[in-house]
Design an enzyme around this catalytic site. Structure first.
Site, PDB file in Angstrom:
ATOM      1  N   HIS A  60      34.493  35.662  28.431  1.00  0.00           N
ATOM      2  CA  HIS A  60      34.709  35.940  29.857  1.00  0.00           C
ATOM      3  C   HIS A  60      36.009  36.711  30.106  1.00  0.00           C
ATOM      4  O   HIS A  60      37.077  36.124  30.255  1.00  0.00           O
ATOM      5  CB  HIS A  60      34.731  34.604  30.610  1.00  0.00           C
ATOM      6  CG  HIS A  60      34.674  34.742  32.102  1.00  0.00           C
ATOM      7  ND1 HIS A  60      34.067  33.800  32.901  1.00  0.00           N
ATOM      8  CD2 HIS A  60      35.144  35.695  32.949  1.00  0.00           C
ATOM      9  CE1 HIS A  60      34.167  34.173  34.170  1.00  0.00           C
ATOM     10  NE2 HIS A  60      34.839  35.324  34.224  1.00  0.00           N
ATOM     11  N   HIS A  62      37.739  40.279  32.212  1.00  0.00           N
ATOM     12  CA  HIS A  62      37.608  41.393  33.160  1.00  0.00           C
ATOM     13  C   HIS A  62      38.474  42.540  32.661  1.00  0.00           C
ATOM     14  O   HIS A  62      39.700  42.396  32.589  1.00  0.00           O
ATOM     15  CB  HIS A  62      38.062  40.968  34.558  1.00  0.00           C
ATOM     16  CG  HIS A  62      37.197  39.888  35.146  1.00  0.00           C
ATOM     17  ND1 HIS A  62      36.056  40.161  35.865  1.00  0.00           N
ATOM     18  CD2 HIS A  62      37.285  38.533  35.089  1.00  0.00           C
ATOM     19  CE1 HIS A  62      35.481  39.020  36.240  1.00  0.00           C
ATOM     20  NE2 HIS A  62      36.212  38.017  35.776  1.00  0.00           N
ATOM     21  N   LEU A  63      37.818  43.649  32.322  1.00  0.00           N
ATOM     22  CA  LEU A  63      38.588  44.795  31.810  1.00  0.00           C
ATOM     23  C   LEU A  63      38.822  45.866  32.881  1.00  0.00           C
ATOM     24  O   LEU A  63      39.560  46.812  32.650  1.00  0.00           O
ATOM     25  CB  LEU A  63      37.897  45.402  30.582  1.00  0.00           C
ATOM     26  CG  LEU A  63      37.964  44.548  29.311  1.00  0.00           C
ATOM     27  CD1 LEU A  63      37.202  45.235  28.170  1.00  0.00           C
ATOM     28  CD2 LEU A  63      39.405  44.280  28.878  1.00  0.00           C
ATOM     29  N   ARG A  64      38.151  45.717  34.032  1.00  0.00           N
ATOM     30  CA  ARG A  64      38.402  46.566  35.220  1.00  0.00           C
ATOM     31  C   ARG A  64      38.062  48.047  35.040  1.00  0.00           C
ATOM     32  O   ARG A  64      38.500  48.872  35.851  1.00  0.00           O
ATOM     33  CB  ARG A  64      39.889  46.479  35.642  1.00  0.00           C
ATOM     34  CG  ARG A  64      40.451  45.086  35.769  1.00  0.00           C
ATOM     35  CD  ARG A  64      39.792  44.315  36.853  1.00  0.00           C
ATOM     36  NE  ARG A  64      40.524  43.099  37.191  1.00  0.00           N
ATOM     37  CZ  ARG A  64      39.947  42.028  37.719  1.00  0.00           C
ATOM     38  NH1 ARG A  64      38.651  42.012  37.950  1.00  0.00           N
ATOM     39  NH2 ARG A  64      40.651  40.979  38.026  1.00  0.00           N
ATOM     40  N   ASN A  94      31.957  43.417  37.052  1.00  0.00           N
ATOM     41  CA  ASN A  94      32.433  43.669  38.426  1.00  0.00           C
ATOM     42  C   ASN A  94      33.464  44.796  38.456  1.00  0.00           C
ATOM     43  O   ASN A  94      34.616  44.627  38.807  1.00  0.00           O
ATOM     44  CB  ASN A  94      32.957  42.396  39.104  1.00  0.00           C
ATOM     45  CG  ASN A  94      34.136  41.746  38.399  1.00  0.00           C
ATOM     46  OD1 ASN A  94      34.382  41.990  37.225  1.00  0.00           O
ATOM     47  ND2 ASN A  94      34.898  40.926  39.114  1.00  0.00           N
ATOM     48  N   HIS A 179      28.762  32.231  37.920  1.00  0.00           N
ATOM     49  CA  HIS A 179      29.947  31.844  38.697  1.00  0.00           C
ATOM     50  C   HIS A 179      29.458  30.932  39.811  1.00  0.00           C
ATOM     51  O   HIS A 179      28.806  31.380  40.743  1.00  0.00           O
ATOM     52  CB  HIS A 179      30.628  33.096  39.258  1.00  0.00           C
ATOM     53  CG  HIS A 179      31.833  32.808  40.105  1.00  0.00           C
ATOM     54  ND1 HIS A 179      32.965  33.574  40.043  1.00  0.00           N
ATOM     55  CD2 HIS A 179      32.093  31.855  41.032  1.00  0.00           C
ATOM     56  CE1 HIS A 179      33.873  33.091  40.894  1.00  0.00           C
ATOM     57  NE2 HIS A 179      33.349  32.046  41.518  1.00  0.00           N
ATOM     58  N   HIS A 232      33.751  29.070  34.055  1.00  0.00           N
ATOM     59  CA  HIS A 232      34.992  28.418  34.518  1.00  0.00           C
ATOM     60  C   HIS A 232      34.806  27.119  35.312  1.00  0.00           C
ATOM     61  O   HIS A 232      35.101  27.060  36.514  1.00  0.00           O
ATOM     62  CB  HIS A 232      35.873  29.379  35.307  1.00  0.00           C
ATOM     63  CG  HIS A 232      35.148  30.372  36.194  1.00  0.00           C
ATOM     64  ND1 HIS A 232      34.189  29.988  37.083  1.00  0.00           N
ATOM     65  CD2 HIS A 232      35.261  31.716  36.316  1.00  0.00           C
ATOM     66  CE1 HIS A 232      33.749  31.065  37.719  1.00  0.00           C
ATOM     67  NE2 HIS A 232      34.384  32.119  37.261  1.00  0.00           N
ATOM     68  N   ASP A 305      38.768  33.994  31.309  1.00  0.00           N
ATOM     69  CA  ASP A 305      38.572  34.612  32.620  1.00  0.00           C
ATOM     70  C   ASP A 305      39.750  35.548  32.902  1.00  0.00           C
ATOM     71  O   ASP A 305      40.294  35.572  34.017  1.00  0.00           O
ATOM     72  CB  ASP A 305      38.429  33.560  33.738  1.00  0.00           C
ATOM     73  CG  ASP A 305      38.011  34.184  35.064  1.00  0.00           C
ATOM     74  OD1 ASP A 305      37.684  35.390  35.079  1.00  0.00           O
ATOM     75  OD2 ASP A 305      38.015  33.487  36.083  1.00  0.00           O
ATOM     76  N   HIS A 309      45.556  41.791  37.661  1.00  0.00           N
ATOM     77  CA  HIS A 309      45.726  42.469  38.942  1.00  0.00           C
ATOM     78  C   HIS A 309      47.096  43.156  38.957  1.00  0.00           C
ATOM     79  O   HIS A 309      47.999  42.769  38.194  1.00  0.00           O
ATOM     80  CB  HIS A 309      45.656  41.464  40.107  1.00  0.00           C
ATOM     81  CG  HIS A 309      44.293  40.873  40.296  1.00  0.00           C
ATOM     82  ND1 HIS A 309      43.218  41.597  40.759  1.00  0.00           N
ATOM     83  CD2 HIS A 309      43.824  39.617  40.070  1.00  0.00           C
ATOM     84  CE1 HIS A 309      42.153  40.817  40.819  1.00  0.00           C
ATOM     85  NE2 HIS A 309      42.489  39.610  40.404  1.00  0.00           N
TER      86      HIS A 309
HETATM   87  O1  DOR Z   1      39.872  34.443  39.968  1.00  0.00           O
HETATM   88  C1  DOR Z   1      38.935  35.174  39.662  1.00  0.00           C
HETATM   89  N1  DOR Z   1      39.104  36.480  39.488  1.00  0.00           N
HETATM   90  N2  DOR Z   1      37.708  34.640  39.523  1.00  0.00           N
HETATM   91  C2  DOR Z   1      36.610  35.404  39.368  1.00  0.00           C
HETATM   92  O2  DOR Z   1      35.542  34.876  39.230  1.00  0.00           O
HETATM   93  C3  DOR Z   1      36.724  36.870  39.366  1.00  0.00           C
HETATM   94  C4  DOR Z   1      38.059  37.298  38.948  1.00  0.00           C
HETATM   95  C5  DOR Z   1      38.345  38.743  39.211  1.00  0.00           C
HETATM   96  O3  DOR Z   1      37.465  39.587  38.968  1.00  0.00           O
HETATM   97  O4  DOR Z   1      39.468  39.054  39.611  1.00  0.00           O
END
Ligand code: DOR
Length: 425
Positions: A60, A62-64, A94, A179, A232, A305, A309
């Protein structure tokens, strides 16, 4: 190309191999494990004093990329993974655009193949555009290279759509990573519903918002016979529901993340949006239940996860700031500190949840030390202490609630296909 890793303490939960041994990797494949290997033409790596395990697998991340590369991209995320000891990561869809078509999976896979530091496995979305209206084409997505389906970040609200998606995912042989939060109960809410939300005068995200969806997905998995993996897990009630479902033989697996077995909602008071994550940090009772769930294998996987950011986003007021924690670089250290060094979980048990179990759920040939397996290794010092400094992260996301904490256990080398892709300086 040969790499000989010497004198490390090998640990593998699947094969049960343990003790001081040498490992030889030839042409990217683990070719020999023995008490003493002589191979003069190999590159020698002295692993004395280090633990040697299969490369960590994160289900899990997130590579954005594409779309939000100011937060992270394949390259920076790949560097962060290697620094955290991860050799295989599955990345959430996402992004912008959403990874919801075979063409987008193929494109991502091709770009990911250029990354030298980690193997990246794409996860495609459950619904087109993650809008929850129309399911994606599971079979075609699998053929393009997706290893799972998930609308993570945008929970699937429609039970009907989730049911259809589970049926299609099963026939395609893909797990759905769900999720679990009921959108109508959490929208616009930043913290757990309880003592802290009341103190701050904010509406909270209640535990029931997670549990009601966990229950729904368990019921759908039971009815369709399709495996569902709950992302999560953060509440005591979710652990209990999943424990009972497993006892009944329902095909459900689940993960939690280091922040859910170490931190509580109290962090919001001192750390503000740095501690804002979805689902939210909960109470001490929940933390204890998560640890019990890890101990009795209700919880199969420790995932990060990893949700990077930008600094300017995380300094926004609590309600507006995005949710998420940059987790790849601290996961092993936090886990060893909180679970191993406190005697709550043995090393082999921890590693099973960070290697073999996630690999099994994703159906990827990783996560174990065996002859013929990929030459992916993580070498870590189990007792070296180090301080988390967000500014030292190689991830673009410096958003960590663990900044300033001293952890015990440090990744020293990460080896991918027989190549050293990270070395602690
Ligand atoms: O805190 C989170 N951030 N939970 C998620 O399920 C998505 C993730 C995100 O993409 O920033």
């Amino acid at each position: 190309m040969k790499l000989l890793v010497q004198k490390g303490r090998i640990i593998d939960p699947v094969t049960g191999i343990g003790g001081q041994m040498d490992l030889l990797i030839e042409n990217g494949i683990l070719s020999l494990i023995a008490s003493e290997i002589r191979e003069p033409d190999a590159v020698h790596l002295d692993a004395s004093g280090l633990m040697v395990c299969a490369g960590l697998v994160d289900i899990h991340v997130h590579l954005r990329d594409p779309g939000f590369t100011y937060k992270e991209d394949l390259f920076s995320g790949g560097q962060a993974a290697a620094k955290g000891g991860f050799t295989s990561i599955a990345c959430m869809p996402n992004t912008k655009p959403t990874i919801d078509s075979p063409a987008r999976v193929t494109e991502l896979k091709n770009r990911a193949a250029e990354i030298q530091t980690v193997q990246i496995y794409p996860i495609a979305s459950v619904s087109r555009g993650q809008l929850g209206r129309e399911i994606t084409q599971a079979e075609e997505l699998r053929r393009a290279g997706a290893v799972a389906l998930s609308d993570d970040g945008m929970p699937v609200s429609s039970a009907n759509l989730m049911r259809d998606a589970l049926i299609c995912a099963k026939s395609a042989g893909l797990p759905i990573l769900s999720h679990c939060e009921d959108a109508s109960m959490v929208e616009g809410r930043a913290v757990n519903e309880g003592r802290i939300s009341r103190r701050l005068g904010l509406p909270g995200r209640p535990a029931i918002a997670e549990e009601i969806m966990v229950m729904r997905d368990i019921m759908l998995a039971a009815e369709t016979g399709s495996p569902v993996h709950i992302c999560h897990v953060s509440t005591r009630g979710s652990v209990e529901l999943i424990r009972n479902a497993k006892k009944q033989g329902i095909p459900v697996t689940c993960e939690t993340c280091p922040h859910y077995f170490t931190l509580t909602e109290e962090e919001i008071l001192t750390q503000g949006s740095m501690a804002k994550v979805n689902p939210p940090l909960r109470t001490l009772r929940d933390v204890q239940a998560i640890i019990e769930g890890l101990q009795d294998d209700t919880i199969d996987v420790i995932a990060t996860d990893h949700a990077p950011h930008a600094a300017k986003e995380k300094t926004l007021p609590l309600i507006e700031a995005p949710s998420g924690i940059s987790g790849l670089e601290t996961a092993l250290g936090v886990t060893l500190t909180a679970l191993y060094h406190t005697g709550k979980l043995g090393l082999s048990h921890i590693l099973q949840k960070m290697t073999a179990n996630p690999a099994l759920i994703l159906g990827i040939p990783k996560g174990r030390l065996a002859i013929g397996a990929p030459g992916d290794l993580t070498l870590f010092h189990p007792t070296e202490r180090w301080e988390v400094r967000a500014e030292d992260f190689v991830s673009k996301g410096k958003n960590t609630p663990f900044h300033g904490q001293t952890l015990t256990g440090k990744v020293k080398y990460t080896i991918l296909g027989g190549k050293i892709v990270y070395q602690d300086s």
